[in-house]
Design a protein around this motif. Structure first.
Motif, short mmCIF file in Angstrom:
data_model
loop_
_atom_site.label_atom_id
_atom_site.label_comp_id
_atom_site.label_asym_id
_atom_site.label_seq_id
_atom_site.Cartn_x
_atom_site.Cartn_y
_atom_site.Cartn_z
N ILE A 42 1.00 -1.03 -0.23
CA ILE A 42 0.45 0.12 -0.15
C ILE A 42 0.88 0.74 0.43
CG2 ILE A 42 -2.30 -1.04 0.57
CD1 ILE A 42 -1.71 0.08 3.94
N VAL A 43 0.46 2.37 -1.14
CA VAL A 43 1.54 3.33 -0.67
C VAL A 43 0.35 4.63 -1.15
CG1 VAL A 43 3.37 4.02 -3.10
CG2 VAL A 43 3.32 1.66 -2.48
N ALA A 44 0.70 5.43 -0.20
CA ALA A 44 0.34 6.77 -0.37
C ALA A 44 0.81 7.48 -1.81
CB ALA A 44 1.05 7.21 0.87
N GLN A 45 -0.27 8.08 -3.06
CA GLN A 45 0.70 8.68 -3.48
C GLN A 45 0.83 9.87 -3.80
OE1 GLN A 45 1.15 6.92 -6.98
NE2 GLN A 45 1.84 5.68 -5.65
N ASP A 46 -0.15 10.26 -2.08
CA ASP A 46 0.04 11.99 -2.81
C ASP A 46 1.17 12.56 -1.01
OD1 ASP A 46 -1.01 11.03 -0.10
OD2 ASP A 46 -2.18 11.99 0.30
N MET A 47 1.70 11.50 -0.99
CA MET A 47 3.31 12.28 0.23
C MET A 47 3.87 11.66 -1.12
SD MET A 47 1.45 12.68 2.45
CE MET A 47 2.93 12.92 4.08
N VAL A 48 5.64 12.41 -1.47
CA VAL A 48 6.80 12.08 -2.61
C VAL A 48 7.27 11.73 -1.81
CG1 VAL A 48 8.55 13.68 -3.61
CG2 VAL A 48 6.07 14.48 -3.62
N PRO A 49 7.75 11.30 -1.05
CA PRO A 49 8.64 10.14 -0.28
C PRO A 49 8.43 9.10 -0.27
CG PRO A 49 8.49 12.35 1.14
CD PRO A 49 7.62 12.06 0.82
N THR A 50 6.83 8.89 0.24
CA THR A 50 6.13 7.27 0.22
C THR A 50 6.27 6.81 -0.90
OG1 THR A 50 3.88 7.80 0.29
CG2 THR A 50 5.28 7.74 2.46
N LYS A 51 6.00 7.75 -2.02
CA LYS A 51 5.05 7.67 -3.50
C LYS A 51 7.10 6.95 -4.13
CE LYS A 51 3.75 8.99 -7.92
NZ LYS A 51 4.14 7.66 -8.99
N ALA A 52 7.91 7.40 -3.75
CA ALA A 52 9.13 7.62 -4.72
C ALA A 52 9.14 5.94 -3.68
CB ALA A 52 10.01 8.32 -4.63
N MET A 53 9.39 5.79 -2.69
CA MET A 53 9.73 4.35 -1.86
C MET A 53 8.77 3.37 -2.21
SD MET A 53 10.40 5.82 1.94
CE MET A 53 9.71 7.10 2.18
N GLY A 54 7.39 3.92 -2.82
CA GLY A 54 6.72 2.85 -3.56
C GLY A 54 7.15 1.96 -4.50
N GLY A 91 -8.05 -8.05 2.97
CA GLY A 91 -8.22 -6.37 3.49
C GLY A 91 -6.92 -5.80 4.52
N GLY A 92 -5.85 -7.57 4.35
CA GLY A 92 -5.09 -6.05 5.47
C GLY A 92 -3.46 -6.18 3.99
N TRP A 93 -2.47 -5.94 4.64
CA TRP A 93 -1.10 -6.01 3.98
C TRP A 93 -0.41 -6.24 4.11
CZ3 TRP A 93 2.76 -3.55 7.00
CH2 TRP A 93 2.16 -3.70 9.18
N SER A 94 0.63 -6.19 2.82
CA SER A 94 2.04 -7.33 3.00
C SER A 94 2.80 -6.35 4.15
CB SER A 94 2.54 -8.00 1.79
OG SER A 94 1.63 -8.57 1.66
N MET A 95 2.93 -4.69 2.97
CA MET A 95 3.79 -3.63 3.59
C MET A 95 4.02 -2.18 3.39
SD MET A 95 6.61 -3.77 0.65
CE MET A 95 6.99 -5.56 0.38
N PHE A 96 4.43 -1.02 3.56
CA PHE A 96 3.64 0.58 3.22
C PHE A 96 5.47 0.81 3.77
CE2 PHE A 96 2.97 -0.21 8.30
CZ PHE A 96 3.35 1.26 8.66
N HIS A 97 4.89 2.07 2.96
CA HIS A 97 6.25 3.00 3.47
C HIS A 97 5.81 3.77 4.19
CE1 HIS A 97 7.05 0.09 0.01
NE2 HIS A 97 8.19 0.93 0.20
N THR A 98 6.66 4.42 5.15
CA THR A 98 6.43 5.59 5.46
C THR A 98 7.81 6.33 6.45
OG1 THR A 98 5.46 6.40 7.90
CG2 THR A 98 6.73 4.35 7.81
N TRP A 99 7.46 7.80 6.95
CA TRP A 99 9.40 7.91 7.49
C TRP A 99 9.25 8.32 9.23
CZ3 TRP A 99 5.35 9.83 4.66
CH2 TRP A 99 4.36 11.12 5.64
N LEU A 171 17.03 14.05 3.63
CA LEU A 171 16.58 15.97 4.66
C LEU A 171 15.49 16.21 3.46
CD1 LEU A 171 20.72 16.96 4.03
CD2 LEU A 171 19.00 15.98 6.00
N SER A 172 14.96 16.84 4.55
CA SER A 172 13.39 17.72 3.43
C SER A 172 14.16 18.78 3.78
CB SER A 172 12.27 17.67 4.13
OG SER A 172 12.82 18.04 5.57
#
Length: 197
Positions: A42-54, A91-99, A171-172
């Motif tokens: 599951i990858v959040a597309q509205d967050m630049v870092p998570t989209k790139a990581m995903g 309905g669960g998940w295997s992985m997600f990306h965050t920071w 770094l942001s």
């Protein structure tokens, strides 16, 4: 797992994270008994870092032969779905990306994601007694040398048992108009003392 440039930063146990061998990963995956079950990413597309990581993770998993179910969604949905403990096919998940902010990752006192105490742990709910033992040892340490030794062992156990998979540090950057003053450096914007001319 700990923030570079801080007293407890260590790479102990992290050598495997520096290796890039797709052929060996394919071989290990085949030996693991993987039978093509979809990996729910599951990858959040509205967050630049998570989209790139995903995007990078999905391509890497596909390159070693995994079937990836890439769920492109928003951060709110990721936040809700990652709390589900149901199996991925229900309905669960295997992985997600965050920071994590670097300030959160300087020691185990504030670093919830490094904890591995089962149902009390962060999303994924790892249960790794070796990690928890070293958290306790860090709290009991009498000096910085003992703290560093405990963190080294903790880092090694967290890598070996995949408490989570760190993908790196970045770094942001922030930009402020010239008529805004009083902005201080920090892991996130602090607005006290800020004024606008």
């Amino acid at each position: 797992f700990f923030t570079p440039g801080t007293p407890l930063y260590t790479e102990e146990g992290g050598d495997m994270l520096k290796q890039r061998n797709v052929a060996a990963a394919k071989k290990l995956l085949a030996e693991s008994g993987y039978k093509g079950e979809p990996v729910i990413c599951i990858v959040a597309q509205d967050m630049v870092p998570t989209k790139a990581m995903g995007d990078v993770t999905a391509e890497l998993l596909k390159s070693i032969g995994m079937k990836v179910d890439f769920v492109a969604t928003d951060w709110g949905t990721v936040g809700a779905r990652r709390a589900q403990k149901t199996p991925p096919d229900q309905g669960g998940w295997s992985m997600f990306h965050t920071w994590h902010a670097g300030a959160d990752c300087v020691n185990p006192a504030s670093y919830t994601a490094i904890r591995a105490n089962g149902d009390k742990a962060w999303f994924g709910w790892p249960n790794v007694p070796a990690v928890e033992t070293e958290v306790t040892n860090w709290f009991k340490a009498k000096d910085l040398a003992e703290e560093k030794a405990a963190i080294g062992r903790l880092n090694k156990a967290a890598v070996e048992n995949v408490v989570y998979a760190p993908t790196g540090f970045y770094l942001s950057y922030q930009a402020w108009r010239k008529n805004v003053s009083g902005v201080t450096s920090g892991p996130l914007p602090f607005f006290w003392g800020v004024s606008k001319a």
